[in-house]
Design a protein around this motif. Structure first.
Motif, PDB file in Angstrom:
ATOM      1  N   GLN A  25      -2.272   7.315  -0.290  1.00 13.68           N
ATOM      2  CA  GLN A  25      -3.563   7.042   0.009  1.00 13.68           C
ATOM      3  C   GLN A  25      -4.201   8.089   1.074  1.00 13.68           C
ATOM      4  O   GLN A  25      -5.028   8.536   0.710  1.00 13.68           O
ATOM      5  CB  GLN A  25      -3.804   5.615   0.428  1.00 13.68           C
ATOM      6  N   ASP A  26      -3.346   8.328   2.075  1.00 14.45           N
ATOM      7  CA  ASP A  26      -3.933   9.381   2.701  1.00 14.45           C
ATOM      8  C   ASP A  26      -4.128  10.822   2.200  1.00 14.45           C
ATOM      9  O   ASP A  26      -5.282  11.508   2.323  1.00 14.45           O
ATOM     10  CB  ASP A  26      -3.074   9.770   4.208  1.00 14.45           C
ATOM     11  N   GLY A  34      -8.355  10.336  -6.608  1.00 13.74           N
ATOM     12  CA  GLY A  34      -7.713   9.211  -6.670  1.00 13.74           C
ATOM     13  C   GLY A  34      -6.380   9.119  -6.314  1.00 13.74           C
ATOM     14  O   GLY A  34      -5.550  10.043  -6.544  1.00 13.74           O
ATOM     15  N   HIS A  35      -6.131   8.002  -5.624  1.00 15.81           N
ATOM     16  CA  HIS A  35      -4.519   7.687  -5.353  1.00 15.81           C
ATOM     17  C   HIS A  35      -3.756   7.760  -6.624  1.00 15.81           C
ATOM     18  O   HIS A  35      -2.573   8.025  -6.693  1.00 15.81           O
ATOM     19  CB  HIS A  35      -4.350   6.494  -4.686  1.00 15.81           C
ATOM     20  N   THR A  56      11.968   3.685  -0.102  1.00 14.63           N
ATOM     21  CA  THR A  56      10.761   3.637  -1.110  1.00 14.63           C
ATOM     22  C   THR A  56       9.642   4.232  -0.873  1.00 14.63           C
ATOM     23  O   THR A  56       8.761   4.150  -1.850  1.00 14.63           O
ATOM     24  CB  THR A  56      11.070   2.120  -1.515  1.00 14.63           C
ATOM     25  N   ARG A  57       9.430   4.454   0.365  1.00 15.06           N
ATOM     26  CA  ARG A  57       7.909   5.253   0.870  1.00 15.06           C
ATOM     27  C   ARG A  57       7.707   6.475   0.456  1.00 15.06           C
ATOM     28  O   ARG A  57       8.773   7.435   0.574  1.00 15.06           O
ATOM     29  CB  ARG A  57       7.620   4.694   2.111  1.00 15.06           C
ATOM     30  N   THR A  58       6.787   6.843  -0.224  1.00 23.09           N
ATOM     31  CA  THR A  58       6.573   8.264  -0.641  1.00 23.09           C
ATOM     32  C   THR A  58       5.492   9.061   0.508  1.00 23.09           C
ATOM     33  O   THR A  58       4.718   8.209   1.088  1.00 23.09           O
ATOM     34  CB  THR A  58       5.850   8.512  -1.816  1.00 23.09           C
ATOM     35  N   ALA A  59       6.191  10.105   0.973  1.00 21.17           N
ATOM     36  CA  ALA A  59       5.491  10.952   2.302  1.00 21.17           C
ATOM     37  C   ALA A  59       5.247  12.262   1.679  1.00 21.17           C
ATOM     38  O   ALA A  59       5.723  12.921   0.958  1.00 21.17           O
ATOM     39  CB  ALA A  59       6.305  10.913   3.400  1.00 21.17           C
TER      40      ALA A  59
END
Length: 79
Positions: A25-26, A34-35, A56-59
């Motif tokens: 989102q950032d 758009g995300h 599982t988090r995307t950075a």
């Protein structure tokens, strides 16, 4: 007194470390897209989009994203 508190709060805000990684989102907000499009770039097979996973988090690294944006701009790529 109120003015002094306001100044202290502003100083504390400015001393916070700058964010160097983005969430999906950032990154979308940063790029003005758009995300869903960012998710599509991450999920694309053999993507060159700069991301990594923390569990599982995307950075997304901000500096790598800036370099990637420069690259696709020079290539006149459509995303």
């Amino acid at each position: 007194m109120e003015e002094l508190l306001r100044e202290i709060l502003e100083t504390l805000k400015s001393e916070r470390p700058k964010k160097i990684t983005f969430s999906i989102q950032d990154a979308a907000l940063y790029m003005g897209i758009g995300h869903e499009k960012v998710r599509e770039l991450v999920d694309k097979k053999n993507t060159d989009f700069p991301y990594f996973k923390i569990g599982t988090r995307t950075a997304i690294d901000k500096r790598a994203l800036d370099r990637w944006l420069e690259k696709i701009t020079e290539e006149h790529r459509t995303i």
